[in-house]
Design an enzyme around this catalytic site. Structure first.
Site, short mmCIF file in Angstrom:
data_model
loop_
_atom_site.label_atom_id
_atom_site.label_comp_id
_atom_site.label_asym_id
_atom_site.label_seq_id
_atom_site.Cartn_x
_atom_site.Cartn_y
_atom_site.Cartn_z
N HIS A 153 34.24 -15.07 8.21
CA HIS A 153 32.91 -15.69 8.21
C HIS A 153 31.77 -14.71 7.92
CE1 HIS A 153 32.86 -13.94 12.23
NE2 HIS A 153 31.56 -14.05 12.20
C1 UD1 Z 1 26.66 -15.63 13.84
C2 UD1 Z 1 26.39 -14.16 14.18
C3 UD1 Z 1 27.65 -13.35 13.97
C4 UD1 Z 1 28.83 -13.95 14.71
C5 UD1 Z 1 28.98 -15.40 14.31
C6 UD1 Z 1 30.11 -16.08 15.04
C7 UD1 Z 1 24.09 -13.37 13.72
C8 UD1 Z 1 23.29 -12.52 12.82
N1 UD1 Z 1 25.38 -13.59 13.32
O1 UD1 Z 1 26.96 -15.70 12.46
O2 UD1 Z 1 27.44 -12.04 14.44
O3 UD1 Z 1 29.99 -13.24 14.39
O4 UD1 Z 1 27.76 -16.09 14.62
O5 UD1 Z 1 30.31 -17.38 14.55
O6 UD1 Z 1 23.62 -13.79 14.75
N2 UD1 Z 1 26.41 -23.47 11.03
C9 UD1 Z 1 26.80 -24.77 11.26
N3 UD1 Z 1 26.95 -25.17 12.57
C10 UD1 Z 1 26.74 -24.36 13.62
C11 UD1 Z 1 26.33 -23.04 13.36
C12 UD1 Z 1 26.17 -22.61 12.07
O7 UD1 Z 1 27.00 -25.54 10.35
O8 UD1 Z 1 26.91 -24.77 14.78
C13 UD1 Z 1 26.29 -23.01 9.63
C14 UD1 Z 1 24.91 -23.18 9.05
O9 UD1 Z 1 25.04 -23.46 7.69
C15 UD1 Z 1 24.31 -21.81 9.21
C16 UD1 Z 1 25.52 -20.91 9.02
O10 UD1 Z 1 26.61 -21.63 9.57
O11 UD1 Z 1 23.29 -21.55 8.32
C17 UD1 Z 1 25.41 -19.55 9.66
O12 UD1 Z 1 25.10 -19.67 11.05
P1 UD1 Z 1 24.33 -18.46 11.79
O13 UD1 Z 1 24.20 -18.75 13.24
O14 UD1 Z 1 23.09 -18.13 11.04
O15 UD1 Z 1 25.28 -17.23 11.58
P2 UD1 Z 1 26.88 -17.09 11.67
O16 UD1 Z 1 27.40 -16.84 10.31
O17 UD1 Z 1 27.50 -18.18 12.47
#
Ligand code: UD1
Length: 360
Positions: free
Chosen positions: A205
């Site tokens: 991821h």
């Molecule tokens: C975040 C953390 C990362 C951790 C990861 C675990 C930061 C900078 N990164 O990354 O360190 O390893 O979580 O999962 O804080 N999304 C959904 N549903 C959700 C959450 C996210 O669809 O419940 C999608 C959205 O498109 C979003 C993308 O995932 O834009 C990324 O989510 P985000 O929380 O920004 O970062 P992660 O890649 O999950």
């Protein structure tokens, strides 16, 4: 005493659970839980609260997704009134996600004491948002709870006073130890029709692995090649799913890889505990596989958890198809290695944290 924990993203929840339990056991502490809402899908959040038996958050900030600036700012804006009203004796933050740094910034400017659970990890790679979050959160914290001796050394090298640093061990392993019997009882490998020790679990991821189409294509190519020989189970993070979909738009793609929705904690642990190999870019899985003695290939150029390579079953591998396939086939090195117990990865880290917070 009033302790307030701020969590927001999936890997925070496994770290919160044992700390909450230890605080409740202590009896005379009011523990307030704030969920920022950084992760909001049921499979990324609610499932973990249920399985890990964490009480419902007292406050939910509903921040959701966004750019780093938008997400960090939203947590700050929505958390400030909560902290101003409640004025806890200690604000606890966990790990290295955007919610962690945002909460530490707000709490420090309000003059609150801050404890950082999982302090001192360093990859040295400033292109990782998590590295920025770790370094700055540690700088702002009053109590730094380190999971390993190398983390303590990192903090001392940065000039953090020794009396702030507490080598408590790894809370992620607390959750694993508490939940392993229930995870094994789930028998997830049998439910997925795979035999113990003869399948691969993959998770990817990190933006550096999934945001670039060429890199992602190479990684999927590696899993495809391995999937032709042995079952590959791939629970897909929402960020990765989105990227895979745009890569494959219009193609009638069939695959050797079993793509699944994100799994809960127990099912993941049940699968990982009996896997022949884990291929990942997760931080937590590097530690969990080391504890379990399961070989792990981490698709990254560096790790903030070097102890998992030095003493454990972890090996770094380049984000390239052939490198991953070769490393997976040549697993003898890690497979032959006896399981070495790591100091204070013993299920009691949260207990030590609470001793520091409340006094022995
Ligand atoms: C975040 C953390 C990362 C951790 C990861 C675990 C930061 C900078 N990164 O990354 O360190 O390893 O979580 O999962 O804080 N999304 C959904 N549903 C959700 C959450 C996210 O669809 O419940 C999608 C959205 O498109 C979003 C993308 O995932 O834009 C990324 O989510 P985000 O929380 O920004 O970062 P992660 O890649 O999950």
């Amino acid at each position: 005493m009033r302790v307030l924990s701020v969590v927001g993203a999936r890997p925070n929840f496994m770290k919160l659970a044992p700390v909450d339990r230890a605080l409740v056991r202590r009896g005379n502490v009011e523990h307030i839980i704030v969920h920022t809402g950084q992760h909001y899908d049921a499979g990324m959040s609610d499932a973990f609260f249920e399985e890990l038996q964490i009480p419902r958050p007292d406050h939910h900030l509903g921040v959701g997704s966004g750019s780093h600036a938008v997400q960090t700012a939203a947590v700050m804006q929505r958390l400030e009134p909560v902290l101003t009203e409640l004025r806890p004796d200690l604000a606890l933050v966990y790990g290295d996600v955007n919610s962690t740094l945002a909460a530490a910034l707000v709490a420090s400017k309000l003059g609150l004491r801050i404890g950082h659970v999982e302090a001192g990890l360093r990859s040295g790679d400033w292109t990782m948002p998590e590295e920025i979050n770790r370094v700055l959160t540690d700088r702002l914290s009053d109590l730094l709870f380190a999971p390993s001796r190398d983390a303590v050394e990192n903090l001392l090298h940065e000039g953090i006073p020794a009396q702030r640093i507490h080598f408590v061990g790894n809370v992620m392993i607390d959750s694993l130890v508490a939940m392993l019997p229930a995870a094994r009882a789930l028998a997830a490998p049998a439910c997925h029709g795979v035999a113990s020790g003869s399948y691969v679990v993959a998770t990817l991821h990190r933006p550096s692995n999934v945001d670039d189409a060429g890199t992602l294509r190479g990684l999927l190519g590696a899993l495809e090649a391995l999937g032709a020989e042995t079952p590959v189970i791939f629970p897909v993070h929402p960020r990765t799913r989105e990227r895979i979909q745009s890569l494959q738009r219009g193609s009638t793609h069939t695959s050797n890889v079993r793509f699944l929705e994100p799994l809960g904690y127990l099912e993941t642990l049940s699968l990982v505990a009996s896997a022949g190999l884990v291929i990942t870019d997760s931080g937590g899985l590097q530690e969990e596989t080391t504890y379990l003695g399961v070989p792990c290939l981490t698709v990254r150029p560096n790790t903030e958890r070097p102890i998992t390579c030095r003493l454990g079953t972890n090996r770094l591998v380049a984000a390239e198809r052939d490198a991953i396939v070769a490393a997976a086939r040549d697993g003898a090195e890690t497979r032959a290695r006896p399981r070495v117990p790591i100091e204070r990865w013993d299920g009691r880290a949260a207990e030590r944290i609470v001793q520091v917070i409340c006094g022995a």
